[in-house]
Design a protein around this motif. Structure first.
Motif, PDB file in Angstrom:
ATOM      1  N   LEU A  38      49.323 -30.994 -55.094  1.00 45.59           N
ATOM      2  CA  LEU A  38      48.596 -29.981 -54.333  1.00 45.59           C
ATOM      3  C   LEU A  38      47.089 -30.094 -54.480  1.00 45.59           C
ATOM      4  N   TYR A  87      45.518 -32.801 -53.987  1.00 43.91           N
ATOM      5  CA  TYR A  87      45.055 -33.840 -53.069  1.00 43.91           C
ATOM      6  C   TYR A  87      45.700 -33.791 -51.687  1.00 43.91           C
ATOM      7  N   ILE A  88      46.840 -33.114 -51.565  1.00 46.20           N
ATOM      8  CA  ILE A  88      47.606 -33.151 -50.319  1.00 46.20           C
ATOM      9  C   ILE A  88      47.802 -31.729 -49.809  1.00 46.20           C
ATOM     10  N   ASN A  89      47.883 -31.605 -48.495  1.00 44.31           N
ATOM     11  CA  ASN A  89      48.099 -30.331 -47.843  1.00 44.31           C
ATOM     12  C   ASN A  89      49.388 -29.666 -48.343  1.00 44.31           C
ATOM     13  N   PHE A  90      49.326 -28.343 -48.501  1.00 42.10           N
ATOM     14  CA  PHE A  90      50.443 -27.538 -48.997  1.00 42.10           C
ATOM     15  C   PHE A  90      51.722 -27.770 -48.182  1.00 42.10           C
ATOM     16  N   ALA A  91      51.607 -27.790 -46.867  1.00 44.39           N
ATOM     17  CA  ALA A  91      52.782 -27.934 -45.997  1.00 44.39           C
ATOM     18  C   ALA A  91      53.478 -29.277 -46.216  1.00 44.39           C
ATOM     19  N   ILE A  92      52.718 -30.325 -46.377  1.00 50.40           N
ATOM     20  CA  ILE A  92      53.302 -31.653 -46.578  1.00 50.40           C
ATOM     21  C   ILE A  92      54.023 -31.726 -47.912  1.00 50.40           C
ATOM     22  N   ASN A 135      56.432 -30.866 -38.710  1.00 48.78           N
ATOM     23  CA  ASN A 135      55.372 -31.865 -38.738  1.00 48.78           C
ATOM     24  C   ASN A 135      54.998 -32.348 -37.340  1.00 48.78           C
TER      25      ASN A 135
END
Length: 105
Positions: A51, A53-58, A101
């Motif tokens: 989390l 580095y990467i979007n929450f949804a992904i 997505n």
């Protein structure tokens, strides 16, 4: 994406090892049971790092992929039967991932 991959793989292999050792619970503590517990306990740390580095949804949609991996690996490693209900479930998980997505596709 390395931490996210580690989270998905730790969830998948931890669940498989735990399921494999489930009949032995309370009788014997095996090395693979300890490894499975370690893998499952490490998942929240990998999710936390993902989390950063990467979007929450992904990150949380990737958790759905681990369910598919568990079902497929259970078929091959634990010799479980893959019935039509499981296949339909996998199909709907994949559809859900695609729908959520859709903007990224």
């Amino acid at each position: 994406y390395i931490y996210l991959t580690l989270a998905v793989l730790s969830t998948s292999f931890g669940q498989l090892l735990f399921k494999q050792n489930a009949p032995l619970l309370g009788k014997k503590v095996s090395t693979s049971l300890i490894i499975s517990i370690f893998l499952l306990v490490s998942v929240p740390f990998y999710i936390y790092l993902s989390l950063q580095y990467i979007n929450f949804a992904i990150v949380f949609l990737s958790d759905a992929i681990s369910i598919i991996i568990i079902v497929v690996f259970s078929k091959f490693f634990l010799k479980e039967y893959l019935n039509s209900k499981k296949l339909i479930g996998i199909f709907f998980i994949l559809i859900g991932i695609c729908i959520l997505n859709w903007k990224a596709i």
